[in-house]
Design a protein around this motif. Structure first.
Motif, PDB file in Angstrom:
ATOM      1  N   LEU A  42      22.956  36.254 -52.158  1.00 13.42           N
ATOM      2  CA  LEU A  42      22.043  35.267 -52.735  1.00 13.42           C
ATOM      3  C   LEU A  42      21.378  35.778 -54.003  1.00 13.42           C
ATOM      4  O   LEU A  42      21.057  34.996 -54.909  1.00 13.42           O
ATOM      5  CB  LEU A  42      20.976  34.881 -51.707  1.00 13.42           C
ATOM      6  CG  LEU A  42      21.460  34.031 -50.524  1.00 13.42           C
ATOM      7  CD1 LEU A  42      20.360  33.897 -49.482  1.00 13.42           C
ATOM      8  CD2 LEU A  42      21.931  32.667 -50.996  1.00 13.42           C
ATOM      9  N   LEU A  43      21.169  37.093 -54.109  1.00 14.90           N
ATOM     10  CA  LEU A  43      20.536  37.657 -55.300  1.00 14.90           C
ATOM     11  C   LEU A  43      21.393  37.478 -56.553  1.00 14.90           C
ATOM     12  O   LEU A  43      20.895  37.572 -57.668  1.00 14.90           O
ATOM     13  CB  LEU A  43      20.235  39.148 -55.080  1.00 14.90           C
ATOM     14  CG  LEU A  43      18.969  39.456 -54.278  1.00 14.90           C
ATOM     15  CD1 LEU A  43      18.900  40.933 -53.936  1.00 14.90           C
ATOM     16  CD2 LEU A  43      17.727  39.032 -55.062  1.00 14.90           C
ATOM     17  N   LYS A  44      22.690  37.217 -56.377  1.00 15.85           N
ATOM     18  CA  LYS A  44      23.549  36.964 -57.530  1.00 15.85           C
ATOM     19  C   LYS A  44      23.274  35.599 -58.155  1.00 15.85           C
ATOM     20  O   LYS A  44      23.735  35.328 -59.268  1.00 15.85           O
ATOM     21  CB  LYS A  44      25.028  37.022 -57.114  1.00 15.85           C
ATOM     22  CG  LYS A  44      25.503  38.396 -56.674  1.00 15.85           C
ATOM     23  CD  LYS A  44      26.952  38.360 -56.217  1.00 15.85           C
ATOM     24  CE  LYS A  44      27.910  38.132 -57.373  1.00 15.85           C
ATOM     25  NZ  LYS A  44      29.319  38.257 -56.954  1.00 15.85           N
ATOM     26  N   LYS A  45      22.529  34.744 -57.412  1.00 19.99           N
ATOM     27  CA  LYS A  45      22.279  33.359 -57.856  1.00 19.99           C
ATOM     28  C   LYS A  45      23.600  32.693 -58.226  1.00 19.99           C
ATOM     29  O   LYS A  45      23.785  32.201 -59.355  1.00 19.99           O
ATOM     30  CB  LYS A  45      21.299  33.327 -59.026  1.00 19.99           C
ATOM     31  CG  LYS A  45      19.939  33.942 -58.703  1.00 19.99           C
ATOM     32  CD  LYS A  45      19.029  33.891 -59.904  1.00 19.99           C
ATOM     33  CE  LYS A  45      17.658  34.454 -59.575  1.00 19.99           C
ATOM     34  NZ  LYS A  45      17.680  35.888 -59.239  1.00 19.99           N
TER      35      LYS A  45
ATOM     36  N   GLY B 280      30.990  37.040 -60.779  1.00 15.67           N
ATOM     37  CA  GLY B 280      29.532  37.004 -60.842  1.00 15.67           C
ATOM     38  C   GLY B 280      28.974  35.682 -60.372  1.00 15.67           C
ATOM     39  O   GLY B 280      27.854  35.599 -59.863  1.00 15.67           O
ATOM     40  N   ASP B 281      29.761  34.604 -60.533  1.00 18.07           N
ATOM     41  CA  ASP B 281      29.299  33.273 -60.129  1.00 18.07           C
ATOM     42  C   ASP B 281      29.877  32.821 -58.798  1.00 18.07           C
ATOM     43  O   ASP B 281      29.584  31.707 -58.343  1.00 18.07           O
ATOM     44  CB  ASP B 281      29.663  32.244 -61.207  1.00 18.07           C
ATOM     45  CG  ASP B 281      28.642  32.225 -62.346  1.00 18.07           C
ATOM     46  OD1 ASP B 281      27.451  32.411 -62.063  1.00 18.07           O
ATOM     47  OD2 ASP B 281      29.045  32.043 -63.505  1.00 18.07           O
ATOM     48  N   VAL B 282      30.739  33.629 -58.206  1.00 22.51           N
ATOM     49  CA  VAL B 282      31.271  33.343 -56.864  1.00 22.51           C
ATOM     50  C   VAL B 282      30.869  34.503 -55.956  1.00 22.51           C
ATOM     51  O   VAL B 282      31.402  35.602 -56.056  1.00 22.51           O
ATOM     52  CB  VAL B 282      32.800  33.180 -56.873  1.00 22.51           C
ATOM     53  CG1 VAL B 282      33.299  32.885 -55.461  1.00 22.51           C
ATOM     54  CG2 VAL B 282      33.217  32.072 -57.831  1.00 22.51           C
ATOM     55  N   ALA B 283      29.898  34.275 -55.095  1.00 24.18           N
ATOM     56  CA  ALA B 283      29.418  35.324 -54.194  1.00 24.18           C
ATOM     57  C   ALA B 283      30.108  35.179 -52.844  1.00 24.18           C
ATOM     58  O   ALA B 283      30.140  34.092 -52.273  1.00 24.18           O
ATOM     59  CB  ALA B 283      27.909  35.231 -54.020  1.00 24.18           C
ATOM     60  N   MET B 284      30.672  36.302 -52.379  1.00 25.89           N
ATOM     61  CA  MET B 284      31.361  36.280 -51.086  1.00 25.89           C
ATOM     62  C   MET B 284      30.703  37.244 -50.122  1.00 25.89           C
ATOM     63  O   MET B 284      30.431  38.395 -50.466  1.00 25.89           O
ATOM     64  CB  MET B 284      32.838  36.678 -51.262  1.00 25.89           C
ATOM     65  CG  MET B 284      33.705  35.611 -51.873  1.00 25.89           C
ATOM     66  SD  MET B 284      35.454  35.999 -51.708  1.00 25.89           S
ATOM     67  CE  MET B 284      35.656  35.849 -49.932  1.00 25.89           C
ATOM     68  N   VAL B 285      30.443  36.757 -48.925  1.00 24.46           N
ATOM     69  CA  VAL B 285      30.048  37.630 -47.824  1.00 24.46           C
ATOM     70  C   VAL B 285      31.280  37.723 -46.932  1.00 24.46           C
ATOM     71  O   VAL B 285      31.597  36.787 -46.206  1.00 24.46           O
ATOM     72  CB  VAL B 285      28.836  37.072 -47.053  1.00 24.46           C
ATOM     73  CG1 VAL B 285      28.411  38.069 -45.974  1.00 24.46           C
ATOM     74  CG2 VAL B 285      27.687  36.792 -48.011  1.00 24.46           C
TER      75      VAL B 285
ATOM     76  N   GLY C 212      23.572  42.919 -55.561  1.00 27.01           N
ATOM     77  CA  GLY C 212      23.654  41.524 -55.996  1.00 27.01           C
ATOM     78  C   GLY C 212      23.084  41.337 -57.380  1.00 27.01           C
ATOM     79  O   GLY C 212      23.608  40.562 -58.190  1.00 27.01           O
ATOM     80  N   ASP C 213      21.990  42.032 -57.695  1.00 32.49           N
ATOM     81  CA  ASP C 213      21.372  41.971 -59.020  1.00 32.49           C
ATOM     82  C   ASP C 213      20.600  43.268 -59.205  1.00 32.49           C
ATOM     83  O   ASP C 213      19.538  43.460 -58.602  1.00 32.49           O
ATOM     84  CB  ASP C 213      20.445  40.754 -59.129  1.00 32.49           C
ATOM     85  CG  ASP C 213      19.768  40.658 -60.487  1.00 32.49           C
ATOM     86  OD1 ASP C 213      20.053  41.510 -61.359  1.00 32.49           O
ATOM     87  OD2 ASP C 213      18.948  39.734 -60.688  1.00 32.49           O
ATOM     88  N   GLU C 214      21.123  44.151 -60.046  1.00 37.04           N
ATOM     89  CA  GLU C 214      20.494  45.468 -60.195  1.00 37.04           C
ATOM     90  C   GLU C 214      19.110  45.384 -60.815  1.00 37.04           C
ATOM     91  O   GLU C 214      18.314  46.331 -60.720  1.00 37.04           O
ATOM     92  CB  GLU C 214      21.388  46.387 -61.040  1.00 37.04           C
ATOM     93  CG  GLU C 214      21.660  45.885 -62.444  1.00 37.04           C
ATOM     94  CD  GLU C 214      22.601  46.793 -63.206  1.00 37.04           C
ATOM     95  OE1 GLU C 214      22.916  47.884 -62.680  1.00 37.04           O
ATOM     96  OE2 GLU C 214      23.034  46.418 -64.319  1.00 37.04           O
ATOM     97  N   ASN C 215      18.787  44.254 -61.456  1.00 33.40           N
ATOM     98  CA  ASN C 215      17.475  44.094 -62.089  1.00 33.40           C
ATOM     99  C   ASN C 215      16.535  43.197 -61.279  1.00 33.40           C
ATOM    100  O   ASN C 215      15.493  42.769 -61.785  1.00 33.40           O
ATOM    101  CB  ASN C 215      17.646  43.499 -63.488  1.00 33.40           C
ATOM    102  CG  ASN C 215      18.465  44.402 -64.395  1.00 33.40           C
ATOM    103  OD1 ASN C 215      18.247  45.608 -64.445  1.00 33.40           O
ATOM    104  ND2 ASN C 215      19.420  43.819 -65.118  1.00 33.40           N
ATOM    105  N   ALA C 216      16.908  42.919 -60.024  1.00 30.36           N
ATOM    106  CA  ALA C 216      16.091  42.031 -59.194  1.00 30.36           C
ATOM    107  C   ALA C 216      14.703  42.634 -58.947  1.00 30.36           C
ATOM    108  O   ALA C 216      14.570  43.838 -58.685  1.00 30.36           O
ATOM    109  CB  ALA C 216      16.793  41.770 -57.868  1.00 30.36           C
ATOM    110  N   THR C 217      13.693  41.780 -59.035  1.00 22.63           N
ATOM    111  CA  THR C 217      12.327  42.223 -58.750  1.00 22.63           C
ATOM    112  C   THR C 217      12.109  42.277 -57.243  1.00 22.63           C
ATOM    113  O   THR C 217      12.893  41.721 -56.461  1.00 22.63           O
ATOM    114  CB  THR C 217      11.309  41.270 -59.377  1.00 22.63           C
ATOM    115  OG1 THR C 217      11.446  39.987 -58.762  1.00 22.63           O
ATOM    116  CG2 THR C 217      11.545  41.142 -60.881  1.00 22.63           C
ATOM    117  N   ASP C 218      11.020  42.926 -56.843  1.00 22.57           N
ATOM    118  CA  ASP C 218      10.700  42.981 -55.412  1.00 22.57           C
ATOM    119  C   ASP C 218      10.489  41.574 -54.851  1.00 22.57           C
ATOM    120  O   ASP C 218      10.880  41.293 -53.701  1.00 22.57           O
ATOM    121  CB  ASP C 218       9.436  43.824 -55.182  1.00 22.57           C
ATOM    122  CG  ASP C 218       9.688  45.314 -55.402  1.00 22.57           C
ATOM    123  OD1 ASP C 218      10.873  45.702 -55.512  1.00 22.57           O
ATOM    124  OD2 ASP C 218       8.711  46.074 -55.470  1.00 22.57           O
TER     125      ASP C 218
END
Length: 587
Positions: A492-495, A415-420, A438-444
């Motif tokens: 990036l949405l994973k912060k 969750g804290d290591v984002a890989m593309v 990346g984040d299922e609860n992300a706002t628009d």
């Protein structure tokens, strides 16, 4: 194997038991009917007793209806139980695969896993349905019919006991010869699925190189192998029916011969010998016994075919994931610092354990931007995949936030290591659906901001439906550069505390690449960024640049330092700029 498969029956035990109970009722009615027929003939038709004939006719009708009812209900319960069993089995297998590490998946291959989840499970479903019906019906029918036949005439019934061993030996011979063939068939099925999957995935390449004929030949060759093996197996199994017919007709002929002689000798008097009705009952029981044995032979055939499927399914279920969350796992990542301590790593499947990374020692402070360059096969991707523990090291340790990655809860670490990844993947659904991975609860607003950082917002706005635009499976309706930018936005949405880009801007132009790097520096300064790239321009401004060659860090430093100390880096730089430094920094 059987015990492992039975774990997937679960809530279907009730339906399975009901199917077996009702099939027992069907057998009971079917065994009674010949006895009723014998009484009808001996005491009704032969005696001319019309009242008895009507009475027995009603009893026969009710017995037939009872048999029909029990058979129908049993079929319903068996269908529900087998379908539920297959559903549970697929569920257990899929969930097991979700916990696999990359090395586990490498061991089986994607095509093999798909075959096991589909073809093999279907075989087991059909076999289970037959088992809970025929495996109960056939033995009970044989036993009850034998008991009834011995009750009528023990001497004539010995004919059945003489024929059964012949049938059993024949079935054993057939099974032992066909099982190895079916093992080979299902391995070939894996190859067939692999060819189909590869062809459909790369259909644009196939057509652009006009290789349809080559792919057709490759498919035909594998399909022909399956045909030949199946034909050979079916030729072996084809002996089952003639063997059954031989036993059945032999029993009927012997019963007819000896039974008729007995009737003639005693003048048809049931009190002193065998009556006509009893002979007909014996013939009915002969048919029932041999039909039940034929049912058992069908079960053996199905078991022979499904045994291989069962072994393949259990192999997948018994596979132990190489990477799991430890007990008392760390649930928080302190920061984005990364340490490699004498790391050695090798792929266990396909490379015979040859190290692809050797003696890697490195410290990356939190918030640093690190560039990684190297030739093809220098293990750049392997290097970064150890950070999120997609693979485990063979020797040494990889630490994130000062803690060995093997001590973290996997969900927390990843969750804290984002890989593309190098091979970007989008799933069927809208752009918003894909980004919310990346984040299922992300706002628009958060989605728009991530896309602006990844330089994706501009092209998304050009679509008629904007962020609600539907993405086809694999992202086939967007360009390579657009796909890369969407995947960066998703990460990036994973912060994350650590962001890894594995050659993830190769399909975008240098200007867009520069804008993305500029946005990173401004908006996420505290995030550790590792950028694998082929272009020097993509890593030139990094705090640290690593040069990998043959699985080793051969140089490390800033751009200016490497230009002085690293021949490999300098050669790559000069080949890309061709003597004009402005080319390397063009934007």
């Amino acid at each position: 194997m059987v015990k492992k498969l039975m774990e997937s029956i679960r809530e279907q035990k009730k339906n399975s038991i009901l199917a077996m109970v009702t099939i027992s009722g069907e057998v009971a009615f079917e065994v009674i009917i010949p006895l009723l027929m014998a009484n009808l003939i001996d005491y009704g038709i032969d005696m001319g007793d019309m009242g008895y004939i009507v009475k027995m006719g009603i009893v026969l009708l009710l017995s037939a209806l009872g048999q029909l009812f029990c058979g129908a209900i049993s079929g319903k319960f068996a269908a529900i139980a087998s379908s539920g069993f297959a559903r549970n089995l697929r569920h257990d297998m899929f969930y097991k695969v979700q916990n696999y590490s990359f090395s586990n998946i490498d061991k089986f291959s994607t095509a093999s896993i798909v075959t096991r989840l589909t073809t093999d499970v279907t075989n087991l479903q059909n076999t289970y349905q037959m088992i809970i019906r025929m495996a109960v019906r056939s033995p009970l029918m044989a036993i009850f019919s034998l008991v009834a036949a011995f009750g009528i005439d023990a001497k004539l019934s010995l004919i059945f006991l003489a024929i059964i061993p012949v049938l059993v030996l024949g079935l054993y011979f057939i099974m032992t010869r066909t099982h190895p063939i079916f093992e080979r068939v299902f391995r070939t099925y894996d190859k067939l699925n692999s060819v189909v999957q590869e062809n459909l995935h790369g259909i644009r390449v196939v057509k652009s190189f006009v290789r349809e004929d080559h792919e057709n030949k490759k498919f035909t060759a594998i399909s022909e192998n399956i045909y030949k093996d199946f034909k050979k197996a079916e030729q072996q199994l084809a002996w089952n029916a003639p063997l059954m017919q031989l036993c059945m007709y032999a029993a009927v002929l012997l019963l007819s011969w000896f039974g008729a002689r007995t009737i003639v000798a005693c003048g048809g008097d049931a009190a002193t010998g065998l009556s006509t009705g009893e002979l007909l009952s014996l013939l009915s029981y002969a048919t029932q016994i041999l039909m039940s044995l034929m049912g058992l032979s069908m079960i053996f055939v199905m078991l022979t075919m499904s045994r291989t499927s069962g072994e393949r399914v259990v192999e997948l279920l018994n596979e132990t994931p190489d990477i799991t969350t430890p007990e008392n796992a760390v649930k928080s990542v302190p920061d984005g610092s990364i340490d490699f301590e004498h790391v050695q790593f090798s792929y266990r499947h396909g490379t015979e354990g040859k190290p692809v990374l050797s003696d890697i020692n490195l410290h990356i402070p939190a918030g640093a931007t690190v560039g990684v360059i190297g030739g093809t096969g220098s293990s750049k991707s392997s290097f970064v995949q150890l950070i999120s523990r997609l693979y485990d090291v063979d020797l040494g340790a990889v630490k994130v936030g000062g803690i060995d990655v093997r001590k973290y809860d996997l969900d927390t670490l990843r969750g804290d290591v984002a890989m593309v990844l190098q091979k970007n993947v989008l799933f069927s659904g809208t752009i918003k659906d894909n980004l919310r991975w990346g984040d299922e609860n992300a706002t628009d607003e958060e989605i728009h901001h991530a896309c602006q950082l990844a330089q994706a917002d501009d092209f998304i706005q050009t679509f008629p439906k904007g962020y609600d635009t539907y993405i086809e499976q694999g992202g086939t309706n967007v360009s390579g550069g657009q796909k890369q930018r969407l995947c960066i936005a998703r990460a990036l949405l994973k912060k994350p505390k650590i962001l890894i880009l594995d050659d993830s801007t190769s399909a975008v132009d240098t200007r867009t690449d520069a804008l993305i790097r500029g946005a990173f520096a401004k908006e996420i300064p505290n995030t550790t960024k590792i950028i694998i790239a082929q272009r020097i321009a993509s890593v030139q401004g990094a705090d640290m640049i690593l040069v990998l060659d043959d699985g080793k860090i051969v140089s490390c430093g800033t751009h200016d330092e490497l230009m002085q100390t690293s021949p490999i880096y300098r050669e790559v730089y000069e080949s890309q700029t061709k003597g004009d430094p402005d080319n390397a920094t063009a934007s």
